[in-house]
Design an enzyme around this catalytic site. Structure first.
Site, PDB file in Angstrom:
ATOM      1  N   GLY A  54     118.504  -3.128  40.668  1.00  0.00           N
ATOM      2  CA  GLY A  54     117.989  -2.858  39.333  1.00  0.00           C
ATOM      3  C   GLY A  54     118.355  -1.447  38.950  1.00  0.00           C
ATOM      4  N   CYS A  81     119.615  -3.246  47.470  1.00  0.00           N
ATOM      5  CA  CYS A  81     119.725  -2.028  46.655  1.00  0.00           C
ATOM      6  C   CYS A  81     118.327  -1.596  46.174  1.00  0.00           C
ATOM      7  CB  CYS A  81     120.688  -2.264  45.494  1.00  0.00           C
ATOM      8  SG  CYS A  81     121.146  -0.748  44.649  1.00  0.00           S
ATOM      9  N   TYR A  82     118.038  -1.665  44.879  1.00  0.00           N
ATOM     10  CA  TYR A  82     116.687  -1.352  44.398  1.00  0.00           C
ATOM     11  C   TYR A  82     115.666  -2.236  45.110  1.00  0.00           C
ATOM     12  CZ  TYR A  82     112.708  -1.052  41.181  1.00  0.00           C
ATOM     13  OH  TYR A  82     111.459  -0.888  40.639  1.00  0.00           O
ATOM     14  N   HIS A 169     125.633  -3.890  48.440  1.00  0.00           N
ATOM     15  CA  HIS A 169     125.635  -5.180  47.749  1.00  0.00           C
ATOM     16  C   HIS A 169     126.457  -6.227  48.518  1.00  0.00           C
ATOM     17  CE1 HIS A 169     123.661  -3.978  44.003  1.00  0.00           C
ATOM     18  NE2 HIS A 169     124.136  -2.776  44.310  1.00  0.00           N
ATOM     19  N   GLU A 171     126.690  -9.253  47.770  1.00  0.00           N
ATOM     20  CA  GLU A 171     127.144 -10.298  46.843  1.00  0.00           C
ATOM     21  C   GLU A 171     128.479  -9.985  46.180  1.00  0.00           C
ATOM     22  OE1 GLU A 171     124.724  -8.177  46.433  1.00  0.00           O
ATOM     23  OE2 GLU A 171     124.423  -7.579  44.357  1.00  0.00           O
ATOM     24  N   ASP A 227     131.835 -25.315  28.155  1.00  0.00           N
ATOM     25  CA  ASP A 227     130.491 -25.865  28.353  1.00  0.00           C
ATOM     26  C   ASP A 227     130.236 -27.087  27.482  1.00  0.00           C
ATOM     27  OD1 ASP A 227     130.378 -23.573  29.820  1.00  0.00           O
ATOM     28  OD2 ASP A 227     129.125 -22.479  28.396  1.00  0.00           O
ATOM     29  N   LYS A 373     128.680 -21.043  34.972  1.00  0.00           N
ATOM     30  CA  LYS A 373     130.003 -21.357  34.416  1.00  0.00           C
ATOM     31  C   LYS A 373     130.985 -21.905  35.463  1.00  0.00           C
ATOM     32  CE  LYS A 373     132.342 -20.481  30.513  1.00  0.00           C
ATOM     33  NZ  LYS A 373     131.634 -20.567  29.213  1.00  0.00           N
TER      34      LYS A 373
END
Ligand code: XMP
Length: 584
Positions: A54, A81-82, A169, A171, A227, A373
């Site tokens: 964050g 992280c945060y 991170h 990710e 989409d 997506k």
């Protein structure tokens, strides 16, 4: 239908929050995103919780927090992280306010070998950091697992309670062993089972559509984007061509060949179930008098509403036989701190009173509302939709209108020691606020220098590089210009050239989106210039300006300068923030 979630990502406002959930899903486990403050009682039954990063500092009274009961409730918890700082802070550790940030690549050194979170990821490894504050003292019972040169506490653990924290991170792709670390947490530590595979989704989704729709029929407003096309195709397969109808609205603001592209693709899906509504004049007439970007958006939104209402009424779509289909995807359904303009305009379109009535009455089917997506693209592949459709870059609803910048007064380009000040205002984003400022043009396409200049020079929000101009830059002028059919045609021609050349060179597959913009800067005979905006992004919320290859940039400049009325070609070097992806 999604399974009962085993994993919840608690959103503390981080830009990578959705990326964490997507990475978990890629590992085969369904993950949902909820606000960080969600009470522990509402998370009962989860095997794992991940607290996202964050932008805040734990000492800021306004900053997001979590219900401390989650740490004692049973699921394994990973703070990123945060998220790590928040966990340390709430459990009695200490967080130090950073004087200076640590952003980008770093080397992580594991201090505790054999730790299950790092199984298969031993020793020194490359990680991605993006923080200012850091944990200075761990809470009781925790140990430090690893460090970097500038961050002494880069990973922490309390294995008995299955609480883990990472300052870096896992990710993002730049963290070499990020995937293994997340997999270790999910499977080795939290005991998750695999329950998610987007490669075999079509049949259950079709069944769900049949259940929701019952005996009724479905109609869609399709855009030609991924989409709505995938959602439409699922309904077509579930219900058959007799029961599904689509309308594509031609606003006159689309790219070259777009309406034909849509027609061809929907015809290939079988039967003529999509009709084209021509509404060009309805949009172009009021837009001709608009210069301000927000005014343009307002006009487009309002006209779209009118067209939709007209169609709903004239085709009797409000009677009990019809329900509305929409291509809404997961990030569209979540309220987050982010303010994406896309959301605003989409909400707008989805809130036409006629549509609102259908939603309130439960007469709506949104088969993709659980998916990201990339997952929608997987489903599209399973449905055998063609790659040229599935790999399309996002294109904003208001289309070329927002990319065709207008001006009301005549002004000269001014020389500065750092470059040329181009008096064309464009929208940018700083923190959560919008900026509207002129642009600096420089000679070399150097993104690092551009970032530095934006930080140093007050009053600009973008830097562009000159690729080619017909005359020296200081002789170009900004002149009054409106959203005329002539300028739209010029932008459409430029966009078509860029799409063709970037596709032939393979460059379009290396970027997430590649807007082409027309600005009213030029000479008497050639009044406009083209700006190229290739960016890489994950979800459009943040983006990195991608440099053009030299041969492609030369070919583009050559071809674009041949368009009558084009005086110069530039490339935008600005990341988001402080620039937005679109100019307007
Ligand atoms: P910005 O310019 O805000 O854009 O950095 C972020 C992403 O959103 C898209 N965008 C829109 N999409 N309707 C849409 O459907 C809109 O009004 C709209 N405005 C921006 C933009 O193309 C980028 O992908």
């Amino acid at each position: 239908m999604h399974p009962q979630p085993q994993v919840t990502v608690l959103d503390a406002g981080g830009q990578y929050c959705h990326l964490i959930a997507r990475k978990v899903r890629e590992l085969g486990v369904y993950a949902e995103v909820r606000p960080s403050e969600t009470p522990a009682a509402q998370l009962a039954g989860r095997k794992a919780l991940i607290i996202s990063g964050g932008p805040s500092s734990v000492y800021d009274p306004e900053s997001p927090t979590v219900d401390p009961a989650i740490f004692a409730a049973g699921p394994a918890v990973l703070g990123i992280c945060y998220g790590q700082q928040l966990m340390a802070h709430l459990l009695g550790g200490e967080v130090r306010k950073g004087e200076k940030g640590e952003y980008g690549l770093a080397t992580f050194e594991l201090c505790v070998p054999g730790e299950p979170l790092f199984a298969g990821a031993d020793g020194r490894q490359q990680i991605w950091m993006s923080h200012r504050d850091a944990v200075a003292a761990v809470p009781e019972g925790f140990s430090v697992l690893g460090r970097t040169d500038t961050c002494a506490i880069a990973a922490i653990a309390e294995p008995a309670r299955r609480l883990y924290g990472l300052q870096f991170h896992p990710e993002v792709v730049h963290t070499t062993h990020g995937r293994e670390i997340l997999a270790n947490f999910l499977f080795g530590i939290a005991g998750c089972r695999r329950d998610w595979d987007t490669r075999r989704r079509a049949l259950p989704l079709e069944e769900e559509i049949r259940r929701t729709v019952g005996e009724r029929n479905v109609f869609f407003f399709v855009s030609g984007g991924v989409d709505s096309t995938v959602a439409y195709t699922l309904c077509l397969r579930a219900l058959g061509p007799e029961r599904v109808r689509g309308v594509y609205v031609d606003t006159g603001l689309m790219r070259e060949g777009e309406t034909d592209f849509v027609r061809r693709h929907f015809e290939a899906l079988g039967s003529g179930t999509v009709s084209i509504e021509h509404a060009e004049a309805q949009f172009l007439t009021p837009l001709a008098a608009a210069c301000d970007p927000e005014q343009k958006r307002r006009i487009i939104g309002e006209e779209f509403v009118r067209v939709q209402e007209r169609i709903i009424e004239s085709r009797h779509l409000l009677d009990g036989h019809w329900i509305l289909g929409q291509g809404t995807i997961y990030p569209d359904t979540i309220e987050s701190g982010g303010t994406q303009k896309a959301a605003v305009i989409k909400t707008h379109h989805n809130r036409v009173p006629g549509i609102q009535k259908l939603i309130e009455a439960g007469r709506i089917v949104e088969p993709l509302h659980d998916y990201y997506k990339d997952e929608v693209r997987d489903i599209g592949r399973e449905l055998d939709l063609p790659a040229d459709l599935l790999n399309r870059h996002p294109f904003p609803g208001p289309g070329l209108a927002i990319r065709c910048l207008c001006a009301q007064a005549e002004e000269a380009v001014r020389r500065f020691p750092e470059g040329w000040l181009v008096p064309v205002h464009s929208v940018g984003v700083q923190g959560d606020s919008r900026t509207y400022a002129p642009v600096l043009a420089i000679e070399a396409p150097d993104t690092d220098r551009a970032a530095d200049l934006i930080n140093r020079m007050a009053g600009i929000n973008r830097v562009i590089a000159r690729l080619e101009t017909r005359e020296p830059l200081e002789r170009l002028r900004v002149r009054p210009a409106a959203l005329s059919p002539e300028r739209l045609a010029r932008l459409r021609a430029a966009d078509a050239i860029v799409r063709r050349l970037s596709h032939e060179s393979g460059f379009d597959r290396r970027v997430w989106q590649f807007p082409v913009i027309l600005i009213p800067m030029g000479s008497e005979e050639a009044p406009d210039s083209v700006v190229l905006r290739p960016v890489d992004s994950v979800d459009g919320m943040t983006a990195r300006a991608v440099p053009l290859d030299v041969p492609l940039s030369a070919a583009l400049a050559r071809a674009l300068l041949e368009i009558p009325g084009v005086a110069g070609v530039f490339c935008d070097l600005t990341h988001k923030p402080p620039g937005t992806i679109e100019w307007e």
